[in-house]
Structure formats: structure tokens, C-alpha cells
Write a protein that holds these residues in place. Structure first.
Motif, PDB file in Angstrom:
ATOM      1  N   SER A  24       1.506   7.117  -1.037  1.00  0.00           N
ATOM      2  CA  SER A  24       2.309   8.299  -1.372  1.00  0.00           C
ATOM      3  C   SER A  24       1.625   9.192  -2.393  1.00  0.00           C
ATOM      4  CB  SER A  24       3.685   7.874  -1.887  1.00  0.00           C
ATOM      5  OG  SER A  24       3.555   7.273  -3.160  1.00  0.00           O
ATOM      6  N   ILE A  25       0.653   8.656  -3.129  1.00  0.00           N
ATOM      7  CA  ILE A  25      -0.089   9.521  -4.064  1.00  0.00           C
ATOM      8  C   ILE A  25      -1.554   9.658  -3.634  1.00  0.00           C
ATOM      9  CG2 ILE A  25       1.416   9.130  -6.056  1.00  0.00           C
ATOM     10  CD1 ILE A  25      -0.632   7.092  -7.094  1.00  0.00           C
ATOM     11  N   GLY A  26      -1.832   9.313  -2.383  1.00  0.00           N
ATOM     12  CA  GLY A  26      -3.174   9.534  -1.828  1.00  0.00           C
ATOM     13  C   GLY A  26      -4.248   8.689  -2.474  1.00  0.00           C
ATOM     14  N   ALA A  27      -3.891   7.480  -2.938  1.00  0.00           N
ATOM     15  CA  ALA A  27      -4.868   6.665  -3.672  1.00  0.00           C
ATOM     16  C   ALA A  27      -5.539   5.609  -2.805  1.00  0.00           C
ATOM     17  CB  ALA A  27      -4.193   6.000  -4.871  1.00  0.00           C
ATOM     18  N   LEU A  28      -5.262   5.630  -1.497  1.00  0.00           N
ATOM     19  CA  LEU A  28      -5.956   4.702  -0.600  1.00  0.00           C
ATOM     20  C   LEU A  28      -7.234   5.344  -0.092  1.00  0.00           C
ATOM     21  CD1 LEU A  28      -2.950   3.454   1.587  1.00  0.00           C
ATOM     22  CD2 LEU A  28      -4.007   2.297  -0.359  1.00  0.00           C
TER      23      LEU A  28
ATOM     24  N   ALA B  95       8.902   8.012   1.575  1.00  0.00           N
ATOM     25  CA  ALA B  95       9.627   9.232   1.181  1.00  0.00           C
ATOM     26  C   ALA B  95      10.193   9.082  -0.235  1.00  0.00           C
ATOM     27  CB  ALA B  95      10.743   9.522   2.180  1.00  0.00           C
ATOM     28  N   SER B  96      10.665   7.882  -0.588  1.00  0.00           N
ATOM     29  CA  SER B  96      11.224   7.702  -1.936  1.00  0.00           C
ATOM     30  C   SER B  96      10.112   7.716  -2.988  1.00  0.00           C
ATOM     31  CB  SER B  96      12.046   6.415  -2.019  1.00  0.00           C
ATOM     32  OG  SER B  96      11.217   5.286  -2.063  1.00  0.00           O
ATOM     33  N   PHE B  97       8.948   7.139  -2.667  1.00  0.00           N
ATOM     34  CA  PHE B  97       7.812   7.230  -3.597  1.00  0.00           C
ATOM     35  C   PHE B  97       7.323   8.679  -3.709  1.00  0.00           C
ATOM     36  CE2 PHE B  97       6.849   2.564  -2.842  1.00  0.00           C
ATOM     37  CZ  PHE B  97       7.141   2.187  -4.149  1.00  0.00           C
ATOM     38  N   ALA B  98       7.418   9.421  -2.602  1.00  0.00           N
ATOM     39  CA  ALA B  98       6.976  10.825  -2.642  1.00  0.00           C
ATOM     40  C   ALA B  98       7.844  11.635  -3.595  1.00  0.00           C
ATOM     41  CB  ALA B  98       7.018  11.430  -1.233  1.00  0.00           C
TER      42      ALA B  98
ATOM     43  N   ALA C 249       3.085   2.675  -2.088  1.00  0.00           N
ATOM     44  CA  ALA C 249       3.098   3.501  -3.304  1.00  0.00           C
ATOM     45  C   ALA C 249       1.783   4.265  -3.432  1.00  0.00           C
ATOM     46  CB  ALA C 249       3.332   2.630  -4.532  1.00  0.00           C
ATOM     47  N   ALA C 250       0.676   3.551  -3.209  1.00  0.00           N
ATOM     48  CA  ALA C 250      -0.644   4.198  -3.303  1.00  0.00           C
ATOM     49  C   ALA C 250      -0.793   5.265  -2.218  1.00  0.00           C
ATOM     50  CB  ALA C 250      -1.746   3.148  -3.176  1.00  0.00           C
TER      51      ALA C 250
ATOM     52  N   ASP D 121       0.810  -1.231   0.000  1.00  0.00           N
ATOM     53  CA  ASP D 121       0.000   0.000   0.000  1.00  0.00           C
ATOM     54  C   ASP D 121       0.839   1.274   0.000  1.00  0.00           C
ATOM     55  OD1 ASP D 121      -2.400  -1.317  -0.026  1.00  0.00           O
ATOM     56  OD2 ASP D 121      -2.652  -1.292   2.154  1.00  0.00           O
TER      57      ASP D 121
ATOM     58  N   ALA E  92       6.490  11.024  -6.895  1.00  0.00           N
ATOM     59  CA  ALA E  92       5.272  11.825  -7.041  1.00  0.00           C
ATOM     60  C   ALA E  92       5.618  13.275  -7.366  1.00  0.00           C
ATOM     61  CB  ALA E  92       4.433  11.755  -5.761  1.00  0.00           C
TER      62      ALA E  92
END
Lengths: 237, 191
Positions: free
Chosen positions: A13-17, A40-43, A10-11, A8, A46
Motif C-alpha cells: 500500500s505504500i509501494g515498498a515492495l 484499501a484500509s492501509f491506503a 502494508a508494504a 506484504d 497512507a
């Protein structure tokens, strides 16, 4: 209980949950440095996507409007007083973001209903789901001080740190929500709501023992050593 | 053990600005607006497709920065990614509460097409980083690109994407995760 929500992150980090999953991951992140680094790395990815947005220039007055909202009232009055009356009148018209034909009282009602109810209802639902989703441990509902919109529950899990599930209104400028564990007469600072409001989880930095109290107060941004502000939520275990 | 984390100069400067904002320094808010105002406006404009809405939301974003600066935590990520989260959430909230959902096809990388529009300025400022991200996006399979676009620019949750595209939720989740992992890997290799 603390298995990593790897799938969860990655999702997240882009607010997709959805709200309850987002709150669950947020709770885990407060405790897990490994997952914080992953998020932080996924952010950063983003942020890279965000930089693909076409560079469209905002209006030339946006900067002043941003600053105007935070200037002390006296500074704003002084600024307004020095403006020519006609310019001031035009400015008021352009600042008014409702059709001019709508009476002010109705416009206020519209603003309240459009801007507040949808998100408030979503928050209430998300809060109820988050509390209902507690897998194990003891849940204690915090009593809300009359007049506050805040709601909260203390969760003392069988293993791991105790935490609060909170539904909080946005704090005023320069303020934050701060949690306390009350041991006898001694209040122990147990964490601040951080950059979050709405439905949030707050892992307490103090253990909660039988007989301890828990409270949430409104304090200066960054937190304080001893509670001085208004108590909005409290309970005794 | 015991190593002091290295914080890049730009990030450190951003953090100092937030400290000043938390202390009530409106000038620092002006400085952070100067650094990020244009990209914040561009992001919310891309999400809302309305300059009036984008200005209103951008104001809300910087007002939130003013109110919440003291709550920023470095361990949760850089200031700019914190700002990005505030901006995206504000745009999503605006769209949901105002009922003006923009129903249009979104692409993860619409920059090239929109840059030709007469309302777009400063296209020459396109950074090398944006080019690298664009290259990375082009390597994604279309189905991964589409779900990321719906999530990122459309502001949809995975469940909403599944419903809208009639795709199993598990498949949507996999596409989001794989797409983000591939972008991260591609960008890491490039740098």
C-alpha cells in the motif's frame, strides 16, 4: 497458489515492495476481495501520512499548465494566438526545462535518455523476473506486433484463472489496453489493463481452452465490446 | 448478501469527476486539480525537496489522471488514494530516472518543523485528521517510524531500506507491517 500475501499488504500500500513482489500482490488482489479491503484500509493510513506533508503552495501557473497539456490542439493554438508575443516568448523560455545553452537536438536526446531508458530497463528486468517467477502452469509467449514496445506472456496455471504478464507502454489519452480470448472466430472481452502500465498482471475474465487465441489491443478507455483497435500482442494456445 | 455498498458523498463526487475526465472533459480535470492540486504538490515537494521538480511532477500526475481516469476501479480504493499512488510513483520515478536522489534525513512527520519556513503557506488549514495522524505517529517506536519514513517519503523499497540501514530484510518488513498496523489501529480508535 492463492495463499494470502498478508505480510506484504502494508508494504504494497505504500509501494515498498520490489517490482516483482508488487506485481505478484497485484495479481492476487485481482482475485481476492479480502486482501483488496485490507489494502484499501492501509491506503487510507497512507493518505493520512500524506496529509502530514507541509502545505506548500504551487506556482500560480501550475493549474493552467496542467490544463494546457490536455486541451485539444486547436484550443491551444487559439490560446497562444491571443497571447501577446513577448509574453508568449517568455512563457516558452520558462516552459523549456533545460539550460538554454543546450542545443535543442541534444536536449531532446538528453530528455529521451534520462526520461526513458532507466524506467524501460527497470521494466524489462521486472518483466523478466515476473515471468521467471511463475511457479506452476503453462507459459505461452505472446508475439508482439512489429513496432510495439509491448511484451506479454500468457500463464495458464494448473489451478485458478489464466492471466497475462504484460510489459506495456502508457496508453495514449482516452485509451486502454484490452485483452481478448479468441475462441474460433469469436473474440471474447477478457479484461482491461486498468490504471496500470509498465509491468502488470491481468487476470483474464474468460477461461482459455486448448486452441483458443489470446490477444491484446489498444481500445477506448473503459474497454469495448468488440475489438476495433490495433493488435499489439497475440498467441494461439 | 446483496447489500449496496455505501459510497461517501465526497468519494462519489470524485468518481463522477473521473468519469467526466475519462469522457474527455478538461473542466473536470480542473475541478479535480482544485480539490487535490495543493496536496499533490505538497506530497511531491516533500519527496523531491525542489519546487521546480515538484511542479514538473505534479503536471505529470494530472496528465496521468487525464490518460488513466477510465481505468480507475472503485474496488481498489478511493480516488484520493489512487491519486496518492500515482503521485508517489511519479515522484519516485522522477528521482530514479533523473538521478537526483535527495539524500537527506527524512522524518515521517516533518510538518511542524517545515511549517515555520517562510515558503510554507496556509498552515492554518491543518486538519484535525492530520493532528490525529501526527499523534499516532508519535506513538510508534523510532525504528518503525524511520522505516516508514524511508519508504513513504524516501521512496525506498524494503530491500533498499535493509541495504541502506544494514538491517536484516525480515526486520525491515516486520517494522513496516507493524508500523502501518499500529497507525491503522490508532486512527480507528481515535475515530
Amino acid at each position: 497458489m492463492n495463499t494470502h500475501p498478508t505480510d506484504d499488504l502494508a508494504a504494497f500500500s505504500i509501494g515498498a515492495l520490489d517490482a516483482s513482489d508488487q506485481a505478484g500482490v497485484d495479481t492476487h488482489l485481482a482475485l481476492c476481495e479480502v486482501c483488496r479491503a485490507e489494502v484499501a484500509s492501509f491506503a487510507e493510513v497512507a493518505w493520512g501520512i500524506a496529509e502530514l506533508a507541509p502545505l506548500v503552495a504551487p506556482g500560480p501557473t501550475l493549474r493552467e499548465q496542467v490544463l494546457d497539456r490536455v486541451r485539444p490542439r486547436t484550443a491551444r493554438v487559439a490560446s497562444t494566438a491571443s497571447r501577446p508575443p513577448l509574453l508568449d516568448g517568455l512563457r516558452r523560455i520558462f516552459d523549456l526545462r533545460v539550460p538554454l545553452a543546450v542545443p535543442l537536438a541534444l536536449a531532446l536526446l538528453l530528455a529521451i535518455s534520462l526520461g526513458g531508458l532507466g524506467s524501460a530497463r527497470a521494466d524489462a528486468d521486472a518483466y523478466a523476473r515476473a515471468v521467471a517467477g511463475v511457479a506452476d502452469g503453462t507459459v505461452v509467449t505472446l508475439a508482439a506486433t512489429a513496432g510495439t514496445e509491448a511484451r506479454g506472456s500468457l500463464v495458464v496455471p494448473a489451478t485458478g484463472d489464466p492471466y497475462l504478464i504484460l510489459r506495456l507502454p502508457a496508453p495514449p489519452a482516452g485509451k486502454t489496453w484490452e485483452a481478448w480470448v479468441l475462441r474460433g472466430e469469436q473474440p471474447l472481452a477478457a479484461g482491461i489493463s486498468g490504471d496500470r502500465w509498465g509491468v502488470v498482471t491481468l487476470v483474464l475474465s474468460q477461461p482459455v481452452r486448448p486452441g483458443d487465441g489470446v490477444a491484446v489491443t489498444l481500445e477506448d478507455a473503459g474497454g469495448v465490446a468488440a475489438p476495433r483497435g490495433t493488435i499489439v500482442l497475440q498467441a494461439r494456445t | 448478501m446483496g447489500r449496496t455498498p455505501v459510497v461517501p458523498v465526497a468519494e462519489s463526487a470524485d468518481e463522477q469527476l473521473l468519469e467526466r475526465i475519462a469522457a474527455g472533459d478538461a473542466g473536470a480535470l480542473g475541478e479535480i486539480y482544485d480539490a487535490y492540486g495543493r496536496i499533490v504538490f505538497a506530497i511531491v515537494y516533500r519527496m523531491l525537496a525542489s519546487p521546480e521538480a515538484a511542479e514538473e511532477v505534479a503536471q505529470d500526475v494530472f496528465h496521468a489522471v487525464w490518460r488513466r481516469a477510465g481505468a480507475y476501479r472503485r474496488e481498489r480504493g478511493a480516488v484520493r488514494t489512487w491519486l496518492l499512488a500515482i503521485a508517489r510513483n511519479a515522484a519516485i520515478d522522477w528521482r530514479r530516472t533523473r538521478g537526483k536522489r535527495v539524500e537527506r534525513e527524512v522524518e515521517l512527520d516533518a510538518a511542524t518543523a517545515m511549517r515555520a519556513d517562510s515558503s510554507v503557506v496556509d498552515s492554518v488549514l491543518l486538519s484535525l485528521r492530520a493532528e490525529r495522524v501526527r499523534d499516532a505517529v508519535r506513538t510508534l517506536p523510532p525504528e518503525q517510524r524511520d522505516v516508514l519514513a524511508l519508504a513513504f517519503w524516501g521512496g525506498l523499497t524494503q530491500a533498499e531500506i535493509a541495504l541502506r540501514t544494514a538491517t536484516p530484510l525480515g526486520t525491515v518488513k516486520s517494522r513496516v507491517r507493524l508500523g502501518m498496523e499500529k497507525l491503522r489501529l490508532h486512527l480507528a480508535e481515535e475515530s
